[in-house]
Design an enzyme around this catalytic site. Structure first.
Site, PDB file in Angstrom:
ATOM      1  N   ASP A 205     -39.315 -49.172   0.752  1.00 53.45           N
ATOM      2  CA  ASP A 205     -38.269 -49.970   0.156  1.00 53.45           C
ATOM      3  C   ASP A 205     -39.048 -50.900  -1.040  1.00 53.45           C
ATOM      4  O   ASP A 205     -40.202 -50.448  -1.302  1.00 53.45           O
ATOM      5  CB  ASP A 205     -37.570 -51.232   0.988  1.00 53.45           C
ATOM      6  CG  ASP A 205     -36.280 -51.169   0.524  1.00 53.45           C
ATOM      7  OD1 ASP A 205     -35.633 -51.874  -0.545  1.00 53.45           O
ATOM      8  OD2 ASP A 205     -35.311 -51.434   1.762  1.00 53.45           O
ATOM      9  N   HIS A 251     -24.083 -45.839   0.929  1.00 47.01           N
ATOM     10  CA  HIS A 251     -23.035 -45.968   0.418  1.00 47.01           C
ATOM     11  C   HIS A 251     -22.896 -47.627  -0.074  1.00 47.01           C
ATOM     12  O   HIS A 251     -21.445 -47.577  -0.647  1.00 47.01           O
ATOM     13  CB  HIS A 251     -21.758 -46.556   1.440  1.00 47.01           C
ATOM     14  CG  HIS A 251     -22.528 -47.011   3.156  1.00 47.01           C
ATOM     15  ND1 HIS A 251     -21.942 -48.926   3.837  1.00 47.01           N
ATOM     16  CD2 HIS A 251     -23.851 -48.223   2.690  1.00 47.01           C
ATOM     17  CE1 HIS A 251     -22.476 -50.228   3.815  1.00 47.01           C
ATOM     18  NE2 HIS A 251     -24.107 -49.650   3.196  1.00 47.01           N
TER      19      HIS A 251
END
Length: 345
Positions: A205, A251
């Site tokens: 990340d 999403h």
């Protein structure tokens, strides 16, 4: 043909009014958390006067907030003006193993602000966040460490609810090593590694997630099998792992960015590697049931910012195809999420 509701039936406007007024609940929760009420009540029976003095809060106003918390089942007034937390209220304390403290702050402040611009977002096709701030929410994380911390901790708290059910629904051990792409603080990966002691993992990340991820790894006792690597999945993904997992990542993104993320994962995958998308799947037909409400509401939340969407199986297949990937199977879990198990074409 859908049954037409009888608007002359008093139950109909009553039901609609309940829909219209449910907005107050997240505001009550967020206010209670911001004022520190759950922490001040932890393990104690206290009056509004005692709580007001401890938190430097107006007593009369606090008493009214406490009554609302009682009506919601977050605390109970065991005698006149003497309050205790319920099990639900305990979940709002900070620093506990089952805490939803940051989730309350995230949804009750950052997310709910975007919902005030829903009509504008639908009208223009822009995210509510962009309309208000001229940017996207992820852009703020590099500038505002506290906003990033609340977001990542909120995602950890939400993931923790479903992580065990997801970890038990798939044979992760056969992957050997697993990269948690966009994994934040890595709660999903840590749960999988605890269940599968022969596995190793990488949380991948942006740098603002590093401190929280390393802390979570250490607390889970996984420092010898798990590490954090910083980078942007819009540019590249660590190569050579047996599996690549994206939980509630795709999403967040519009189709072109989602396809780019999947393409970068595809480039990183060695022969035989698996790509696992852990997402809710939109059914072909939406009905007025709680299960479907919990799909369409996050879909609108994604529309409001950061701009992604919940997708159907057909839409996921199209994204995977654009990245030269194909879903071999979809595994249901005892949670709202399914595991889409894909490989290179």
């Amino acid at each position: 043909m859908a049954e037409r509701l009888d608007s002359s039936n008093p139950a109909v406007p009553t039901a609609v009014m309940q829909m219209l007024t449910c907005f107050w609940k997240p505001h009550v929760i967020a206010a209670a958390v911001k004022l520190g009420i759950p922490d001040l009540l932890a393990g104690e029976t206290r009056s509004s006067e005692q709580l007001a003095a401890a938190g430097k809060i107006n007593r009369a106003s606090l008493y009214r907030l406490l009554r609302a918390m009682c009506a919601m089942g977050l605390c109970v007034e065991i005698s006149r003006d003497m309050f205790e937390l319920t099990a639900a209220g305990e979940a709002l304390r900070s620093g506990t193993s089952e805490s939803l403290h940051c989730a309350a702050l995230f949804f009750g402040t950052q997310v709910i602000e975007r919902w005030n611009r829903l009509a504008d977002s639908v009208r223009t096709g822009q995210t509510a966040y962009a309309i208000t701030h001229g940017a996207q929410p992820f852009d703020a994380f590099a500038r505002d460490s506290q906003t990033a911390k609340i977001f990542h901790q909120a995602m950890l708290e939400i993931t923790r609810i479903h992580a065990a059910g997801i970890a038990g629904a798939y044979e992760f051990s056969r992957l050997g090593d697993l990269v948690d792409v966009g994994g934040g603080y890595g709660e999903m990966l840590c749960t999988i590694l605890r269940k599968n002691p022969a596995m190793r993992g990488v949380i991948f990340d942006l740098p603002h997630a590093q401190a929280g991820a390393v802390s979570n790894i250490e607390q889970a006792g996984l420092s010898d099998r798990c590490r954090f690597e910083s980078g942007s999945f819009l540019e590249t993904v660590p190569g050579g792992a047996g599996g690549y997992m994206l939980k509630s990542v795709i999403h967040d993104w519009e189709d072109n960015f989602a396809a780019q993320i999947l393409t970068n994962c595809r480039k990183a995958m060695k022969p035989g590697a698996r790509l696992l998308l852990i997402e809710q799947i939109v059914p072909q037909r939406i009905e007025a049931i709680a299960q479907h409400e919990m799909i369409v509401m996050p879909d609108l939340t994604m529309m409001l910012g950061p701009g992604g969407r919940e997708r159907s199986q057909t839409e996921f297949n199209a994204l995977l195809k654009a990245a030269d990937l194909k879903a071999d199977k979809i595994i249901p879990t005892p949670t709202p999420f399914s595991i889409i198990d894909a490989a290179a074409v």
